[in-house]
Design a protein around this motif. Structure first.
Motif, PDB file in Angstrom:
ATOM      1  N   VAL A 190      17.474 -45.074  35.988  1.00 53.39           N
ATOM      2  CA  VAL A 190      18.835 -44.894  36.503  1.00 53.39           C
ATOM      3  C   VAL A 190      18.850 -44.981  38.026  1.00 53.39           C
ATOM      4  O   VAL A 190      19.829 -45.377  38.626  1.00 53.39           O
ATOM      5  N   THR A 191      17.738 -44.623  38.670  1.00 50.64           N
ATOM      6  CA  THR A 191      17.697 -44.630  40.128  1.00 50.64           C
ATOM      7  C   THR A 191      17.739 -46.037  40.695  1.00 50.64           C
ATOM      8  O   THR A 191      18.141 -46.236  41.819  1.00 50.64           O
ATOM      9  N   GLU A 192      17.322 -47.033  39.908  1.00 49.57           N
ATOM     10  CA  GLU A 192      17.406 -48.408  40.373  1.00 49.57           C
ATOM     11  C   GLU A 192      18.819 -48.952  40.246  1.00 49.57           C
ATOM     12  O   GLU A 192      19.161 -49.946  40.859  1.00 49.57           O
ATOM     13  N   GLY A 193      19.653 -48.301  39.441  1.00 50.30           N
ATOM     14  CA  GLY A 193      21.048 -48.684  39.332  1.00 50.30           C
ATOM     15  C   GLY A 193      21.297 -49.948  38.549  1.00 50.30           C
ATOM     16  O   GLY A 193      22.395 -50.461  38.529  1.00 50.30           O
ATOM     17  N   ARG A 194      20.263 -50.473  37.871  1.00 53.31           N
ATOM     18  CA  ARG A 194      20.441 -51.730  37.146  1.00 53.31           C
ATOM     19  C   ARG A 194      20.696 -51.515  35.670  1.00 53.31           C
ATOM     20  O   ARG A 194      21.280 -52.347  35.023  1.00 53.31           O
ATOM     21  N   SER A 195      20.193 -50.421  35.120  1.00 52.02           N
ATOM     22  CA  SER A 195      20.406 -50.170  33.697  1.00 52.02           C
ATOM     23  C   SER A 195      21.483 -49.115  33.523  1.00 52.02           C
ATOM     24  O   SER A 195      21.745 -48.332  34.416  1.00 52.02           O
ATOM     25  N   MET A 196      22.071 -49.110  32.355  1.00 50.70           N
ATOM     26  CA  MET A 196      23.102 -48.128  32.059  1.00 50.70           C
ATOM     27  C   MET A 196      22.460 -46.864  31.516  1.00 50.70           C
ATOM     28  O   MET A 196      21.713 -46.926  30.547  1.00 50.70           O
ATOM     29  N   TYR A 197      22.726 -45.763  32.135  1.00 53.99           N
ATOM     30  CA  TYR A 197      22.245 -44.472  31.664  1.00 53.99           C
ATOM     31  C   TYR A 197      23.300 -43.908  30.714  1.00 53.99           C
ATOM     32  O   TYR A 197      24.494 -44.021  30.988  1.00 53.99           O
ATOM     33  N   ASP A 198      22.872 -43.298  29.631  1.00 55.78           N
ATOM     34  CA  ASP A 198      23.814 -42.710  28.687  1.00 55.78           C
ATOM     35  C   ASP A 198      24.133 -41.283  29.132  1.00 55.78           C
ATOM     36  O   ASP A 198      23.312 -40.383  28.977  1.00 55.78           O
ATOM     37  N   TYR A 199      25.298 -41.097  29.713  1.00 57.32           N
ATOM     38  CA  TYR A 199      25.723 -39.779  30.190  1.00 57.32           C
ATOM     39  C   TYR A 199      26.255 -38.904  29.066  1.00 57.32           C
ATOM     40  O   TYR A 199      26.585 -37.753  29.289  1.00 57.32           O
ATOM     41  N   VAL A 217      26.214 -36.655  37.739  1.00 61.40           N
ATOM     42  CA  VAL A 217      25.135 -37.539  38.160  1.00 61.40           C
ATOM     43  C   VAL A 217      23.857 -37.122  37.462  1.00 61.40           C
ATOM     44  O   VAL A 217      23.677 -35.955  37.097  1.00 61.40           O
ATOM     45  N   HIS A 218      22.964 -38.070  37.274  1.00 61.05           N
ATOM     46  CA  HIS A 218      21.642 -37.821  36.713  1.00 61.05           C
ATOM     47  C   HIS A 218      20.876 -36.932  37.700  1.00 61.05           C
ATOM     48  O   HIS A 218      21.097 -36.990  38.912  1.00 61.05           O
ATOM     49  N   ALA A 219      19.964 -36.109  37.197  1.00 59.67           N
ATOM     50  CA  ALA A 219      19.214 -35.175  38.038  1.00 59.67           C
ATOM     51  C   ALA A 219      18.491 -35.882  39.187  1.00 59.67           C
ATOM     52  O   ALA A 219      18.489 -35.391  40.326  1.00 59.67           O
ATOM     53  N   GLU A 220      17.892 -37.023  38.917  1.00 60.15           N
ATOM     54  CA  GLU A 220      17.178 -37.746  39.979  1.00 60.15           C
ATOM     55  C   GLU A 220      18.144 -38.207  41.072  1.00 60.15           C
ATOM     56  O   GLU A 220      17.824 -38.156  42.256  1.00 60.15           O
ATOM     57  N   ILE A 221      19.331 -38.639  40.690  1.00 57.58           N
ATOM     58  CA  ILE A 221      20.347 -39.034  41.676  1.00 57.58           C
ATOM     59  C   ILE A 221      20.745 -37.818  42.505  1.00 57.58           C
ATOM     60  O   ILE A 221      20.899 -37.906  43.726  1.00 57.58           O
ATOM     61  N   GLY A 222      20.890 -36.670  41.871  1.00 60.23           N
ATOM     62  CA  GLY A 222      21.201 -35.439  42.600  1.00 60.23           C
ATOM     63  C   GLY A 222      20.143 -35.107  43.635  1.00 60.23           C
ATOM     64  O   GLY A 222      20.463 -34.719  44.765  1.00 60.23           O
ATOM     65  N   ARG A 223      18.877 -35.273  43.282  1.00 55.19           N
ATOM     66  CA  ARG A 223      17.793 -35.024  44.247  1.00 55.19           C
ATOM     67  C   ARG A 223      17.849 -36.007  45.407  1.00 55.19           C
ATOM     68  O   ARG A 223      17.640 -35.635  46.565  1.00 55.19           O
ATOM     69  N   ARG A 224      18.162 -37.253  45.090  1.00 55.50           N
ATOM     70  CA  ARG A 224      18.268 -38.254  46.169  1.00 55.50           C
ATOM     71  C   ARG A 224      19.463 -37.985  47.066  1.00 55.50           C
ATOM     72  O   ARG A 224      19.386 -38.165  48.289  1.00 55.50           O
ATOM     73  N   LEU A 225      20.571 -37.525  46.499  1.00 53.91           N
ATOM     74  CA  LEU A 225      21.735 -37.151  47.318  1.00 53.91           C
ATOM     75  C   LEU A 225      21.372 -36.011  48.262  1.00 53.91           C
ATOM     76  O   LEU A 225      21.742 -36.020  49.444  1.00 53.91           O
ATOM     77  N   ALA A 226      20.645 -35.013  47.761  1.00 49.79           N
ATOM     78  CA  ALA A 226      20.231 -33.880  48.591  1.00 49.79           C
ATOM     79  C   ALA A 226      19.359 -34.353  49.750  1.00 49.79           C
ATOM     80  O   ALA A 226      19.503 -33.887  50.883  1.00 49.79           O
ATOM     81  N   ALA A 227      18.471 -35.310  49.492  1.00 46.66           N
ATOM     82  CA  ALA A 227      17.614 -35.842  50.555  1.00 46.66           C
ATOM     83  C   ALA A 227      18.444 -36.593  51.595  1.00 46.66           C
ATOM     84  O   ALA A 227      18.188 -36.488  52.802  1.00 46.66           O
ATOM     85  N   VAL A 228      19.443 -37.335  51.146  1.00 43.85           N
ATOM     86  CA  VAL A 228      20.299 -38.089  52.070  1.00 43.85           C
ATOM     87  C   VAL A 228      21.041 -37.145  53.011  1.00 43.85           C
ATOM     88  O   VAL A 228      21.072 -37.358  54.223  1.00 43.85           O
ATOM     89  N   VAL A 229      21.627 -36.081  52.493  1.00 41.08           N
ATOM     90  CA  VAL A 229      22.408 -35.192  53.365  1.00 41.08           C
ATOM     91  C   VAL A 229      21.505 -34.372  54.299  1.00 41.08           C
ATOM     92  O   VAL A 229      21.977 -33.886  55.320  1.00 41.08           O
ATOM     93  N   ARG A 230      20.215 -34.252  53.977  1.00 37.52           N
ATOM     94  CA  ARG A 230      19.275 -33.564  54.877  1.00 37.52           C
ATOM     95  C   ARG A 230      18.732 -34.477  55.969  1.00 37.52           C
ATOM     96  O   ARG A 230      18.175 -34.014  56.949  1.00 37.52           O
ATOM     97  N   ASP A 231      18.893 -35.789  55.806  1.00 33.14           N
ATOM     98  CA  ASP A 231      18.305 -36.759  56.731  1.00 33.14           C
ATOM     99  C   ASP A 231      19.183 -36.911  57.976  1.00 33.14           C
ATOM    100  O   ASP A 231      20.184 -37.625  57.961  1.00 33.14           O
ATOM    101  N   THR A 232      18.795 -36.246  59.061  1.00 37.45           N
ATOM    102  CA  THR A 232      19.612 -36.272  60.283  1.00 37.45           C
ATOM    103  C   THR A 232      19.689 -37.667  60.894  1.00 37.45           C
ATOM    104  O   THR A 232      20.690 -38.014  61.519  1.00 37.45           O
ATOM    105  N   ARG A 233      18.669 -38.489  60.707  1.00 38.02           N
ATOM    106  CA  ARG A 233      18.694 -39.858  61.228  1.00 38.02           C
ATOM    107  C   ARG A 233      19.815 -40.656  60.572  1.00 38.02           C
ATOM    108  O   ARG A 233      20.568 -41.367  61.244  1.00 38.02           O
ATOM    109  N   LEU A 234      19.942 -40.510  59.255  1.00 43.45           N
ATOM    110  CA  LEU A 234      21.028 -41.201  58.550  1.00 43.45           C
ATOM    111  C   LEU A 234      22.382 -40.712  59.037  1.00 43.45           C
ATOM    112  O   LEU A 234      23.316 -41.493  59.179  1.00 43.45           O
TER     113      LEU A 234
END
Length: 92
Positions: free
Chosen positions: A3-12, A56-73
């Motif tokens: 799901v993190t690659e965004g190419r396949s459909m995840y069954d929510y 959102v899938h758990a892995e996407i949630g973890r990636r979102l958390a990393a994005v909001v912590r990234d001060t450079r971004l």
């Protein structure tokens, strides 16, 4: 593919609010952090077509958390102006 690659459909599965089948979509996810509105675009999510609930899938949630912590971004991000309107009981 994951799901993190965004190419396949995840069954929510089904919506936990109304029971309808969730659909895979790309959304804008907003967060309020230290009194600032942060918007992350193109987030893979499950969206209920009946009531609008989003998950959102758990892995996407973890990636979102990393994005909001990234001060450079945050420093290099596009900014927008957002009108803020107080709610009034009486509407003209």
């Amino acid at each position: 593919m994951s799901v993190t690659e965004g190419r396949s459909m995840y069954d929510y599965g089904n919506c936990h609010v109304c029971g309808s089948k969730m659909k895979s979509r790309r959304i804008k996810q907003d967060f309020w952090i230290k009194k600032k509105l942060i918007v992350i675009e193109d987030v893979p999510a499950g969206v209920c077509p009946q009531c609008g609930e989003k998950v959102v899938h758990a892995e996407i949630g973890r990636r979102l958390a990393a994005v909001v912590r990234d001060t450079r971004l945050m420093r290099n991000a596009q900014t927008i102006a957002v009108p803020v309107i107080p709610f009034a009981e009486e509407v003209a």
